[in-house]
Design a protein around this motif. Structure first.
Motif, short mmCIF file in Angstrom:
data_model
loop_
_atom_site.label_atom_id
_atom_site.label_comp_id
_atom_site.label_asym_id
_atom_site.label_seq_id
_atom_site.Cartn_x
_atom_site.Cartn_y
_atom_site.Cartn_z
N VAL A 10 73.32 70.92 29.47
CA VAL A 10 73.21 70.24 27.93
C VAL A 10 73.42 71.43 26.96
CG1 VAL A 10 70.91 69.81 26.77
CG2 VAL A 10 71.38 68.81 28.60
N SER A 11 73.01 72.84 27.19
CA SER A 11 73.12 73.89 26.45
C SER A 11 74.66 74.21 26.04
CB SER A 11 72.43 75.10 27.12
OG SER A 11 71.20 74.86 26.91
N ARG A 12 75.58 74.00 27.16
CA ARG A 12 76.89 74.02 26.83
C ARG A 12 77.33 72.77 26.02
NH1 ARG A 12 76.68 75.47 32.23
NH2 ARG A 12 77.46 73.62 32.94
N LEU A 13 76.94 71.91 26.32
CA LEU A 13 77.37 70.57 25.62
C LEU A 13 76.73 70.46 24.05
CD1 LEU A 13 78.83 67.87 25.78
CD2 LEU A 13 76.84 66.78 26.61
N PHE A 14 75.66 71.07 23.93
CA PHE A 14 74.92 71.17 22.53
C PHE A 14 74.23 72.56 22.53
CE2 PHE A 14 74.52 66.45 23.83
CZ PHE A 14 75.33 66.16 22.52
N PRO A 15 75.21 73.31 21.94
CA PRO A 15 74.50 74.83 21.93
C PRO A 15 73.28 75.04 21.20
CG PRO A 15 76.85 74.77 21.40
CD PRO A 15 76.52 73.34 21.50
N ALA A 16 73.00 74.22 20.27
CA ALA A 16 71.89 74.25 19.39
C ALA A 16 70.74 74.04 20.36
CB ALA A 16 71.71 73.39 18.25
N LEU A 17 70.64 73.24 21.31
CA LEU A 17 69.57 72.86 22.13
C LEU A 17 69.19 73.86 22.87
CD1 LEU A 17 70.31 69.10 22.94
CD2 LEU A 17 68.90 70.13 21.29
N ALA A 18 69.93 75.16 22.87
CA ALA A 18 69.36 76.08 23.81
C ALA A 18 68.02 76.69 23.37
CB ALA A 18 70.42 77.38 23.72
N GLU A 19 67.57 76.32 22.05
CA GLU A 19 66.46 76.81 21.41
C GLU A 19 65.48 75.74 21.71
OE1 GLU A 19 64.75 78.29 17.00
OE2 GLU A 19 66.63 78.64 17.69
N ALA A 20 64.29 76.19 22.32
CA ALA A 20 63.29 75.40 22.70
C ALA A 20 62.62 74.45 21.36
CB ALA A 20 62.11 76.05 23.33
N SER A 21 62.49 75.26 20.21
CA SER A 21 61.83 74.59 19.40
C SER A 21 62.83 73.61 18.54
CB SER A 21 61.49 75.56 17.93
OG SER A 21 62.75 76.23 17.65
N LEU A 22 64.05 73.81 18.81
CA LEU A 22 64.85 72.65 18.23
C LEU A 22 64.88 71.50 18.98
CD1 LEU A 22 67.17 71.71 16.08
CD2 LEU A 22 68.59 73.01 17.53
N ARG A 23 64.85 71.64 20.51
CA ARG A 23 64.56 70.61 21.37
C ARG A 23 63.57 69.71 21.00
NH1 ARG A 23 66.08 74.46 25.17
NH2 ARG A 23 63.97 74.56 25.95
N ARG A 24 62.29 70.53 20.66
CA ARG A 24 61.04 69.93 20.40
C ARG A 24 61.28 68.92 19.01
NH1 ARG A 24 58.86 74.64 22.43
NH2 ARG A 24 58.41 75.41 20.21
N TYR A 25 61.73 69.64 18.09
CA TYR A 25 61.98 68.86 16.67
C TYR A 25 63.12 67.80 16.85
CZ TYR A 25 63.54 68.18 12.14
OH TYR A 25 63.79 67.54 10.84
N LEU A 26 64.00 67.95 17.58
CA LEU A 26 64.80 66.76 17.75
C LEU A 26 64.37 65.67 18.48
CD1 LEU A 26 67.72 65.62 17.36
CD2 LEU A 26 68.50 66.52 19.49
N SER A 27 63.54 65.91 19.45
CA SER A 27 62.74 65.05 20.23
C SER A 27 61.85 64.06 19.09
CB SER A 27 61.72 65.59 21.49
OG SER A 27 62.72 65.91 22.31
N GLY A 28 61.22 65.22 18.29
CA GLY A 28 60.28 64.48 17.24
C GLY A 28 61.08 63.45 16.56
N GLN A 29 62.29 63.85 16.22
CA GLN A 29 63.09 63.24 14.89
C GLN A 29 63.77 61.85 15.70
OE1 GLN A 29 63.70 63.69 11.66
NE2 GLN A 29 61.87 64.85 12.25
N VAL A 30 63.78 62.16 16.77
CA VAL A 30 64.49 60.73 17.64
C VAL A 30 63.11 59.85 17.66
CG1 VAL A 30 65.26 60.05 19.76
CG2 VAL A 30 66.20 61.83 18.91
N ALA A 31 61.96 60.30 17.92
CA ALA A 31 61.15 59.54 17.79
C ALA A 31 60.46 58.97 16.46
CB ALA A 31 59.60 60.26 18.53
N SER A 32 60.73 59.50 15.55
CA SER A 32 60.50 59.20 14.37
C SER A 32 61.37 58.13 14.02
CB SER A 32 60.56 60.49 13.28
OG SER A 32 60.55 59.96 11.87
#
Length: 200
Positions: A10-32
């Motif tokens: 996943v980090s190679r496919l989406f390098p920004a997702l290597a950061e845990a805080s961004l993964r949490r934020y993106l998950s929240g945005q998907v939920a929103s």
């Protein structure tokens, strides 16, 4: 495949997702965004059920999406990376208030077509403010389209499943939970980035 191998892929496919805080934020945005799709489909079902009118459904869609034409460009000119998180949080809070209002009115049996149309206009305006804010936050990471379009089919699925199991009106409660998780993710990411900025 191990968890470490999956995370590496996943980090190679989406390098920004290597950061845990961004993964949490993106998950929240998907939920929103999922909450937004759920809300729009639920309103559509209720308006059609109560009115039986295609013209009123068309008006509902105009009120939900029409403000994008006027409000979004104005909001977009005012939103920057400095205030996008705050704007997103305010919109999520407004969405939760609107959802709580819809749920309460439906429980009281007072939710009619006119009130749903008024709520649709308020939802449309808040969505028009949120769109540029969400784009500022997620375009930075090239994930806006994924968060927005990737949740659409799940929104329909969630509404269909929740309305069958709980009734269409109770779908507003499901939606409130989903929107709240988006707000929590924005708050968590804001705290993390503030702590990180303070450490530097």
């Amino acid at each position: 495949m191990t968890v470490a191998a999956q995370t590496g892929f996943v980090s190679r496919l989406f390098p920004a997702l290597a950061e845990a805080s961004l993964r949490r934020y993106l998950s929240g945005q998907v939920a929103s965004v999922l909450g937004s799709w759920t809300q729009n489909v639920t309103l559509n079902l209720l308006v059609y059920h109560l009115s039986g009118s295609a013209a009123i459904r068309a008006l509902l869609y105009f009120l939900l999406y029409g403000p994008q034409l006027i409000v979004a460009p104005i909001a977009g000119s005012q939103i920057s990376s400095a205030n996008a998180k705050r704007a997103t949080l305010w919109v999520l809070t407004a969405s939760l208030v609107l959802t709580a209002s819809l749920f309460t009115l439906s429980l009281l049996g007072a939710l009619g077509v006119k009130l749903m149309l008024a709520h649709a206009l308020a939802i449309g305006v808040s969505s028009a403010v949120e769109t540029p804010a969400r784009q500022v936050l997620l375009l930075t990471f090239g994930m806006y389209g994924m968060a927005y379009n990737g949740t659409m089919p799940f929104g329909y699925l969630l509404v269909g499943t929740a309305s069958e199991a709980l009734g269409v009106r109770h779908t507003f409660a499901v939606m409130a939970v989903v929107l709240a998780s988006g707000a929590i993710a924005v708050i968590a990411w804001q705290r993390f980035t503030n702590q990180r900025a303070g450490a530097q």
